[in-house]
Design an enzyme around this catalytic site. Structure first.
Site, mmCIF file in Angstrom:
data_model
loop_
_atom_site.group_PDB
_atom_site.id
_atom_site.type_symbol
_atom_site.label_atom_id
_atom_site.label_comp_id
_atom_site.label_asym_id
_atom_site.label_seq_id
_atom_site.Cartn_x
_atom_site.Cartn_y
_atom_site.Cartn_z
ATOM 1 N N LYS A 153 44.776 51.256 47.351
ATOM 2 C CA LYS A 153 45.420 51.137 46.044
ATOM 3 C C LYS A 153 44.425 50.668 44.994
ATOM 4 C CE LYS A 153 47.598 47.925 43.758
ATOM 5 N NZ LYS A 153 47.321 48.348 42.374
ATOM 6 N N GLU A 228 38.480 38.739 49.258
ATOM 7 C CA GLU A 228 37.342 38.479 48.364
ATOM 8 C C GLU A 228 37.946 38.036 47.050
ATOM 9 O OE1 GLU A 228 34.345 38.394 49.246
ATOM 10 O OE2 GLU A 228 34.128 39.771 50.960
ATOM 11 N N CYS A 262 33.025 38.627 40.007
ATOM 12 C CA CYS A 262 33.314 37.433 40.811
ATOM 13 C C CYS A 262 32.037 36.648 41.109
ATOM 14 C CB CYS A 262 34.049 37.809 42.085
ATOM 15 S SG CYS A 262 33.368 39.224 42.924
ATOM 16 N N GLU A 354 37.696 30.026 36.645
ATOM 17 C CA GLU A 354 37.078 31.353 36.548
ATOM 18 C C GLU A 354 37.626 32.038 35.303
ATOM 19 O OE1 GLU A 354 38.157 34.606 39.308
ATOM 20 O OE2 GLU A 354 36.001 34.935 39.490
HETATM 21 P P1 NAP Z 1 44.959 40.611 40.705
HETATM 22 O O1 NAP Z 1 46.299 40.466 40.072
HETATM 23 O O2 NAP Z 1 44.626 39.743 41.831
HETATM 24 O O3 NAP Z 1 44.846 42.161 41.112
HETATM 25 C C1 NAP Z 1 43.957 42.692 42.080
HETATM 26 C C2 NAP Z 1 44.652 43.842 42.802
HETATM 27 O O4 NAP Z 1 45.767 43.346 43.533
HETATM 28 C C3 NAP Z 1 45.198 44.909 41.884
HETATM 29 O O5 NAP Z 1 45.094 46.173 42.510
HETATM 30 C C4 NAP Z 1 46.640 44.484 41.740
HETATM 31 O O6 NAP Z 1 47.514 45.501 41.365
HETATM 32 C C5 NAP Z 1 46.936 44.017 43.146
HETATM 33 N N1 NAP Z 1 48.086 43.125 43.230
HETATM 34 C C6 NAP Z 1 48.613 42.332 42.256
HETATM 35 N N2 NAP Z 1 49.666 41.656 42.723
HETATM 36 C C7 NAP Z 1 49.833 42.025 44.023
HETATM 37 C C8 NAP Z 1 50.765 41.666 45.038
HETATM 38 N N3 NAP Z 1 51.731 40.777 44.825
HETATM 39 N N4 NAP Z 1 50.637 42.233 46.260
HETATM 40 C C9 NAP Z 1 49.651 43.114 46.496
HETATM 41 N N5 NAP Z 1 48.746 43.503 45.571
HETATM 42 C C10 NAP Z 1 48.829 42.955 44.346
HETATM 43 O O7 NAP Z 1 43.853 40.454 39.636
HETATM 44 P P2 NAP Z 1 43.969 40.848 38.084
HETATM 45 O O8 NAP Z 1 45.328 40.554 37.547
HETATM 46 O O9 NAP Z 1 43.511 42.224 37.948
HETATM 47 O O10 NAP Z 1 42.949 39.848 37.463
HETATM 48 C C11 NAP Z 1 43.334 38.513 37.223
HETATM 49 C C12 NAP Z 1 42.197 37.572 37.513
HETATM 50 O O11 NAP Z 1 41.780 37.735 38.870
HETATM 51 C C13 NAP Z 1 40.933 37.808 36.729
HETATM 52 O O12 NAP Z 1 40.996 37.270 35.462
HETATM 53 C C14 NAP Z 1 39.914 37.164 37.629
HETATM 54 O O13 NAP Z 1 39.881 35.795 37.447
HETATM 55 C C15 NAP Z 1 40.406 37.477 38.997
HETATM 56 N N6 NAP Z 1 39.754 38.649 39.592
HETATM 57 C C16 NAP Z 1 38.785 38.456 40.512
HETATM 58 C C17 NAP Z 1 38.155 39.546 41.074
HETATM 59 C C18 NAP Z 1 37.093 39.392 42.085
HETATM 60 O O14 NAP Z 1 36.353 40.328 42.325
HETATM 61 N N7 NAP Z 1 36.983 38.271 42.742
HETATM 62 C C19 NAP Z 1 38.477 40.817 40.687
HETATM 63 C C20 NAP Z 1 39.489 40.996 39.742
HETATM 64 C C21 NAP Z 1 40.123 39.909 39.221
HETATM 65 P P3 NAP Z 1 47.831 45.852 39.817
HETATM 66 O O15 NAP Z 1 47.199 47.157 39.661
HETATM 67 O O16 NAP Z 1 49.304 45.938 39.679
HETATM 68 O O17 NAP Z 1 47.256 44.785 38.967
#
Ligand code: NAP
Ligand code: MG
Length: 450
Positions: A153, A228, A262, A354
């Site tokens: 996904k 991760e 990250c 972060e």
């Molecule tokens: P996120 O909400 O953790 O999303 C990452 C992935 O998980 C996306 O594909 C998301 O889908 C999916 N997801 C969200 N909720 C889920 C659930 N309940 N069950 C399964 N999958 C789910 O991250 P984000 O909202 O994009 O970013 C928010 C913050 O996360 C950033 O500001 C940053 O601090 C952190 N982040 C960290 C990394 C890293 O590499 N460590 C990468 C991205 C973000 P959707 O397409 O619906 O969002």
């Protein structure tokens, strides 16, 4: 599907992939399950050949994939080409794994003892928006090599390159059902990966908050999970180093991909006797950092991925005292300038949280012990850098910092052939490197009595 917007211009794209429903997701998981036995039972050399063919097709479409990422995610064209090349390189590297998925022969009395690495079945990869191509490949390349089928996904914001890579897999001759890309919402498609009993593993990259929910959800079926998550990595600069060189490289260490990384070195620790010199030189380097249209070959930093991410980062900037900042284009699109905060209070949000944007906090320290203590005063532990001319100190500090990926006199922490992952709340398990295929297998032990 939500409307996709070019982050550099704010203009809507005329492509809008359909979001999968729960039923669609179940159907794709069933398809991956059906494709599993034949993929698992393929001769290792044949699976290897198909992965090499997949790498070659990605290579032929490298520019197309890179341009798609510029459009969809606002990545600089230089970065986007590297990212597409990384997909090809991961596939080539792990194409050597099928014939090398060795077990062991362990001495026992009265017989022979053998171990086997057997694939799990259907494994799922949940990808964030910050590095859509590499993070997808870090999951699917070793998973496929180990004989699993994959459901993947992409993030709702950035699905285009993953969808194209799924098409390229078929073009390369991978059997239908082996690599399945399912665009849709995390709360629908991603959540179904956690609850569906035929999905044997969840490989998640993203926020620590969602990672914790996924780990808790996986407990119900004792489902395998790799996480991760976030980071707040330290760039530690000792006075014995070439301060000019450390200052020149510091912007790239934190502002690459507009800080949406990250591994961003978003805390800079500078030894007090070099502090003023460092900050002066760093200011020059930040002002010279080229924040331009990401399609330009000159661009070192593009826009934020979305209006929401820009607003979230701006809120941190508004709550802090900015020391200086670089430039950013005016006008439409989700632009922010690289921003520097001088920090003296480790309880401030800008020091602890972060931010995932082009914001860095700088703080002075007195000695090695204090530098290590400050670096480790974080719930995260993903990466970090140490700049020093004293190799003994470089090794000592690298061993003392509680993080998975350290670099001395460099900010390079990701190579597809070395392991990558976090300590503490930055994650669970490792990706990449020679052992990654094993993370997509069960180790079976067989004893044969003579
Ligand atoms: P996120 O909400 O953790 O999303 C990452 C992935 O998980 C996306 O594909 C998301 O889908 C999916 N997801 C969200 N909720 C889920 C659930 N309940 N069950 C399964 N999958 C789910 O991250 P984000 O909202 O994009 O970013 C928010 C913050 O996360 C950033 O500001 C940053 O601090 C952190 N982040 C960290 C990394 C890293 O590499 N460590 C990468 C991205 C973000 P959707 O397409 O619906 O969002
Ligand atoms: Mg989210």
């Amino acid at each position: 599907m939500r409307t996709l917007i070019n982050p550099a211009t704010g203009v809507e794209l005329d492509i809008s992939p359909t979001s999968a429903s729960l039923d669609d997701t179940d159907a794709v998981i069933a398809k991956a399950h059906d494709a599993f036995p034949a993929w698992r039972d393929l001769a290792p050399g044949e699976r290897a050949r198909l992965l090499r063919a997949f790498a070659a097709v990605v290579d032929e479409h490298l520019e197309e994939l890179a341009q798609l990422e510029v459009l969809n995610a606002g990545h600089t064209i230089g970065n986007a080409r590297w990212e597409a090349g990384n997909v090809r390189d991961c596939l080539n590297y792990y194409s050597a794994a099928p014939e090398r998925l060795f077990g062991r022969q362990i001495p026992v009395a009265g017989g022979t003892d053998l171990t086997f690495h057997e694939p799990l079945g259907v494994v799922s990869i949940i990808v964030p928006w910050n590095f859509p191509m590499p993070i997808a490949a870090w999951g699917f390349a070793p998973a496929l090599a180990a004989g699993n089928t994959v459901v993947l996904k992409p993030a709702e914001l950035t699905p285009l390159t993953a969808i194209r890579i799924g098409e390229l897999a078929l073009l390369a001759g991978l059997p239908p059902g082996v690599l399945n890309v399912i665009p849709g919402q995390g709360s629908v498609v991603g959540q179904r990966f956690v609850t569906h009993p035929l999905v044997r593993k969840v490989c998640f990259t993203g926020s620590t908050a969602v990672g914790k929910q996924i780990m808790a959800g996986c407990a119900d079926q004792v489902k395998r999970v790799t996480l991760e998550l976030g980071g707040k990595s330290a760039n530690i600069i000792f006075a014995d180093t070439d301060v000019a060189a450390a200052a020149a490289s510091a912007p790239g260490g934190v502002f690459d991909n507009a800080g949406q990384d990250c591994c961003a070195r978003s805390r800079i620790l500078v030894q007090r006797s070099a502090y003023d010199e460092f900050v002066g030189r760093f200011e020059t380097a930040v002002k010279d950092f080229r924040v331009l249209d990401p399609a330009s070959e000159q661009s070192q930093m593009g826009p934020m991925v979305s209006a929401g991410q820009r607003d979230s980062v701006q809120a941190y900037v508004d709550a802090a005292t900015v020391a200086f900042s670089g430039s950013a284009p005016d006008g439409p699109g989700w632009w922010l300038p690289p921003t520097v905060v001088e920090s003296s209070d480790t309880s401030e949000a800008v020091w602890r949280e972060e931010i995932f944007g082009p914001v860095v906090a700088v703080m002075a320290f007195d000695d090695e012990e204090e530098a290590v203590a400050l670096a480790n005063d974080s719930e995260y532990g993903l990466s970090g850098s140490i700049f020093t001319d004293d190799l003994g100190r470089g090794m000592r500090v690298a061993r003392a910092v509680e993080a998975g990926n350290l670099s001395v006199n460099s900010h390079a922490s990701v190579r597809y052939w070395t392991p990558f992952g976090g300590y503490k709340q930055s994650g669970l398990g490792r990706e990449l490197g020679p052992d990654a295929p094993n993370a997509f297998t069960e180790e079976k032990n067989v004893f044969i009595a003579h």
